[in-house]
Motif scaffolding. Sequence first.
Motif, mmCIF file in Angstrom:
data_model
loop_
_atom_site.group_PDB
_atom_site.id
_atom_site.type_symbol
_atom_site.label_atom_id
_atom_site.label_comp_id
_atom_site.label_asym_id
_atom_site.label_seq_id
_atom_site.Cartn_x
_atom_site.Cartn_y
_atom_site.Cartn_z
ATOM 1 N N GLN A 147 -13.553 61.985 -47.691
ATOM 2 C CA GLN A 147 -13.628 63.167 -46.829
ATOM 3 C C GLN A 147 -15.035 63.304 -46.259
ATOM 4 N N VAL A 148 -15.102 63.598 -44.971
ATOM 5 C CA VAL A 148 -16.385 63.863 -44.319
ATOM 6 C C VAL A 148 -16.302 65.192 -43.588
ATOM 7 N N PRO A 149 -17.423 65.857 -43.352
ATOM 8 C CA PRO A 149 -18.756 65.456 -43.765
ATOM 9 C C PRO A 149 -18.935 65.612 -45.270
ATOM 10 N N CYS A 150 -19.823 64.794 -45.779
ATOM 11 C CA CYS A 150 -20.194 64.882 -47.190
ATOM 12 C C CYS A 150 -21.693 64.686 -47.282
ATOM 13 N N LEU A 151 -22.365 65.659 -47.823
ATOM 14 C CA LEU A 151 -23.792 65.551 -48.088
ATOM 15 C C LEU A 151 -23.949 65.165 -49.548
ATOM 16 N N VAL A 152 -24.529 63.998 -49.775
ATOM 17 C CA VAL A 152 -24.773 63.553 -51.141
ATOM 18 C C VAL A 152 -26.194 63.982 -51.503
ATOM 19 N N ILE A 153 -26.256 64.804 -52.534
ATOM 20 C CA ILE A 153 -27.516 65.391 -52.997
ATOM 21 C C ILE A 153 -27.785 64.859 -54.397
ATOM 22 N N ASP A 154 -28.809 64.037 -54.502
ATOM 23 C CA ASP A 154 -29.158 63.463 -55.806
ATOM 24 C C ASP A 154 -27.952 62.816 -56.486
ATOM 25 N N GLY A 155 -27.128 62.131 -55.687
ATOM 26 C CA GLY A 155 -25.982 61.404 -56.224
ATOM 27 C C GLY A 155 -24.724 62.223 -56.411
ATOM 28 N N LYS A 156 -24.746 63.499 -56.017
ATOM 29 C CA LYS A 156 -23.565 64.364 -56.156
ATOM 30 C C LYS A 156 -23.067 64.774 -54.783
ATOM 31 N N ALA A 157 -21.755 64.766 -54.606
ATOM 32 C CA ALA A 157 -21.130 65.030 -53.320
ATOM 33 C C ALA A 157 -20.951 66.525 -53.074
ATOM 34 N N LEU A 158 -21.324 66.954 -51.869
ATOM 35 C CA LEU A 158 -21.060 68.319 -51.409
ATOM 36 C C LEU A 158 -20.235 68.206 -50.142
ATOM 37 N N TYR A 159 -19.014 68.730 -50.181
ATOM 38 C CA TYR A 159 -18.102 68.670 -49.052
ATOM 39 C C TYR A 159 -18.043 70.021 -48.347
ATOM 40 N N GLU A 160 -17.354 70.040 -47.225
ATOM 41 C CA GLU A 160 -17.120 71.229 -46.402
ATOM 42 C C GLU A 160 -18.353 71.559 -45.561
ATOM 43 N N SER A 161 -18.150 71.592 -44.264
ATOM 44 C CA SER A 161 -19.261 71.777 -43.326
ATOM 45 C C SER A 161 -20.026 73.076 -43.578
ATOM 46 N N ASP A 162 -19.333 74.166 -43.834
ATOM 47 C CA ASP A 162 -20.021 75.441 -44.059
ATOM 48 C C ASP A 162 -20.891 75.391 -45.319
ATOM 49 N N ASP A 163 -20.398 74.741 -46.363
ATOM 50 C CA ASP A 163 -21.176 74.618 -47.601
ATOM 51 C C ASP A 163 -22.403 73.729 -47.379
ATOM 52 N N ILE A 164 -22.230 72.664 -46.601
ATOM 53 C CA ILE A 164 -23.348 71.773 -46.301
ATOM 54 C C ILE A 164 -24.408 72.519 -45.491
ATOM 55 N N ILE A 165 -23.964 73.248 -44.477
ATOM 56 C CA ILE A 165 -24.901 74.011 -43.647
ATOM 57 C C ILE A 165 -25.634 75.054 -44.489
ATOM 58 N N GLU A 166 -24.921 75.728 -45.365
ATOM 59 C CA GLU A 166 -25.554 76.729 -46.229
ATOM 60 C C GLU A 166 -26.615 76.064 -47.113
ATOM 61 N N TRP A 167 -26.312 74.902 -47.673
ATOM 62 C CA TRP A 167 -27.276 74.197 -48.512
ATOM 63 C C TRP A 167 -28.500 73.800 -47.686
ATOM 64 N N LEU A 168 -28.275 73.279 -46.498
ATOM 65 C CA LEU A 168 -29.382 72.886 -45.620
ATOM 66 C C LEU A 168 -30.248 74.087 -45.249
ATOM 67 N N GLN A 169 -29.609 75.234 -44.981
ATOM 68 C CA GLN A 169 -30.372 76.445 -44.661
ATOM 69 C C GLN A 169 -31.282 76.826 -45.813
ATOM 70 N N GLN A 170 -30.773 76.746 -47.022
ATOM 71 C CA GLN A 170 -31.542 77.160 -48.200
ATOM 72 C C GLN A 170 -32.715 76.215 -48.476
ATOM 73 N N HIS A 171 -32.576 74.941 -48.080
ATOM 74 C CA HIS A 171 -33.581 73.951 -48.459
ATOM 75 C C HIS A 171 -34.486 73.480 -47.314
ATOM 76 N N PHE A 172 -34.116 73.792 -46.073
ATOM 77 C CA PHE A 172 -34.897 73.297 -44.945
ATOM 78 C C PHE A 172 -35.369 74.379 -43.992
ATOM 79 N N VAL A 173 -34.613 75.471 -43.854
ATOM 80 C CA VAL A 173 -34.913 76.462 -42.819
ATOM 81 C C VAL A 173 -35.739 77.588 -43.396
#
Length: 84
Positions: A58-84
């Motif tokens: 399934q894509v998109p998938c953001l792999v963070i330290d070897g662990k998969a994070l799926y779902e675009s909204d969850d990925i965007i939320e993670w990116l917001q917390q760590h980059f923005v």
Amino acid sequence: MTISKSNHKLTLYHFDMCPFCVKVKDFMDQNNIQIPMKNILMDSQAKAELLEIGGNTQVPCLVIDGKALYESDDIIEWLQQHFV
């Protein structure tokens, strides 16, 4: 892989025509976030990696330290917390 501001190893698995992948990539572009990306339709090894890491392709998938994070909204939320 790249290290984010929070020192995580990241890779975004995607393919170009996936609307949810486009949503994540658009967010990344708007916020000048650059992380390695692997297109699972163009790279069979990337597809196999994703299957091994997350148990499916399934894509998109953001792999963070070897662990998969799926779902675009969850990925965007993670990116917001760590980059923005």
